[in-house]
Enzyme design. Structure first.
Site, short mmCIF file in Angstrom:
data_model
loop_
_atom_site.label_atom_id
_atom_site.label_comp_id
_atom_site.label_asym_id
_atom_site.label_seq_id
_atom_site.Cartn_x
_atom_site.Cartn_y
_atom_site.Cartn_z
N GLU A 139 -20.17 -4.92 -123.99
CA GLU A 139 -18.75 -5.11 -124.26
C GLU A 139 -17.90 -4.03 -123.61
O GLU A 139 -16.82 -4.30 -123.07
CB GLU A 139 -18.50 -5.12 -125.77
CG GLU A 139 -19.21 -6.25 -126.51
CD GLU A 139 -20.56 -5.83 -127.07
OE1 GLU A 139 -20.90 -6.28 -128.18
OE2 GLU A 139 -21.28 -5.06 -126.39
N TRP A 172 -62.36 -9.94 -110.35
CA TRP A 172 -61.15 -10.70 -110.05
C TRP A 172 -61.43 -12.19 -110.17
O TRP A 172 -62.27 -12.73 -109.45
CB TRP A 172 -60.62 -10.38 -108.66
CG TRP A 172 -60.24 -8.95 -108.45
CD1 TRP A 172 -60.75 -8.08 -107.54
CD2 TRP A 172 -59.26 -8.21 -109.19
NE1 TRP A 172 -60.15 -6.85 -107.65
CE2 TRP A 172 -59.24 -6.90 -108.66
CE3 TRP A 172 -58.42 -8.51 -110.27
CZ2 TRP A 172 -58.41 -5.90 -109.16
CZ3 TRP A 172 -57.59 -7.52 -110.76
CH2 TRP A 172 -57.59 -6.24 -110.20
#
Length: 346
Positions: A53, A178
């Site tokens: 704001e 992996w």
């Protein structure tokens, strides 16, 4: 008729710029609108810096338009003094006559107080515009305050035939296995920049010697969390390099050594619940749980999770450690090369 949703969507777009950067604060965007035109906008960029704001109001070049404008903000303006002054006071002082809000602050100590202060000062308040989208954006913040624990994301990769880890005879200890391709791994590193902490068990550290970092993406480094009940892990592992705060849950001692904190738990009781209590007390609002299978299943068994992200690679292991199982409807979020990404929402 004014399109409140249009301007609230802009608030949400702005707020997302703060993802991974504003902890422990929520992501907030704000726009100031005069005669259906945005004349100022901003977002909260970092904890301790001006709120959305403030940035939006300061971006208005012609301040004389403020008493004829509306400010939109996706989260209730604050009403208390923290590291910055209350935004509700600033709105009143600036003369803005109307505020449109997406959702209330979930903190029960402050929820509704910002709007009450605005109304008490003759400011018109319209609330719950895109409420669901606003709460979803700040799901970490809401979970933290409403459930008194971090928002928990379970993440793992599995082979095409449903194994999270191959049979021991097919791997080399100390080297990561992996399952997914490099693009999927980059996606994981991106996710790490968006969250506050990451957790793995002892066996995962022993096998992979991971860094648990977001090295492929620029951003905040995670708070690393390890479960090592008997303190078997050696000090030369990557997680003990002191590069970022590391918390080791164990059954033996409480101690802080440089950037490494050892936290003693009772491993005869609910370990996950104890861990989450410590993380809550440390103001850690989100947690990625990356493994291994025993650790992930302990969160699943305790129903202590909010979201799961599961990669399926193209490899076939035939045997090994079975991947965790989730019951429910899954959605294929994307195809990353030959990998598939599934997302589950609790």
């Amino acid at each position: 008729m004014e399109d409140h949703e249009k301007f609230m969507k802009r608030c949400l777009e702005l707020a997302r710029h703060g993802l991974g950067l504003v902890y422990p604060n929520p992501m907030v965007g704000a726009v100031v609108v005069y005669e259906d035109r945005i004349i100022g906008e901003g977002w909260h960029q970092k904890a301790g810096s001006p709120h959305a704001e403030v940035n939006a109001i300061n971006a208005v070049s012609d301040r004389s338009l403020l008493p004829k404008s509306t400010i939109y903000v996706n989260l209730e303006p604050c009403s208390h003094h923290g590291r910055t002054p209350p935004c509700a006071d600033l709105i009143v002082k600036s003369g803005i006559p109307r505020v449109v809000v997406g959702s209330l602050d979930p903190n029960p100590l402050v929820s509704g107080r910002g709007l009450n202060k605005l109304r008490a000062n003759s400011v018109e308040v319209i609330s719950e515009v895109l409420k669901q989208e606003s709460e979803e954006l700040n799901k970490r913040f809401y979970t933290f305050h409403q459930k008194k624990r971090p928002y928990i994301i379970l993440k793992w990769a599995q082979s095409k035939d449903g194994f999270i880890f191959p049979h021991a005879e097919n791997i080399e200890k100390g080297s990561p296995v992996w399952i997914t391709n490099e693009f999927s791994r980059q996606k994981v590193h991106q996710w790490r920049t968006e969250e506050a902490s990451i957790l793995v068990g002892r066996k995962t550290v022993e096998q992979d010697n991971p860094q648990l970092s977001s090295r492929d993406f620029k951003g905040n480094q995670l708070y690393r969390i390890i479960i090592d009940a008997e303190l078997r892990l050696k000090g030369n592992l990557n997680i003990f390099d002191g590069s970022c705060p590391t918390l080791v849950f164990n059954s033996r001692r409480n101690e802080i050594d440089n950037n490494i904190e050892f936290c003693k738990l009772d491993f005869k009781e609910g370990v996950i619940e104890q861990i989450l209590k410590v993380l809550y007390d440390k103001d850690i609002q989100s947690l990625i749980v990356e493994g291994g299978s025993v650790t992930i299943n302990s969160f699943l068994d305790g129903e202590l999770w909010d979201e799961a992200r599961v990669f399926e690679g193209s490899a076939i292991f035939h045997k090994g450690i079975k991947a965790p199982e989730l019951k429910g409807i899954h959605k294929v979020e994307s195809q990353i090369g030959r990998d598939k990404l599934y997302r589950f929402k609790k």
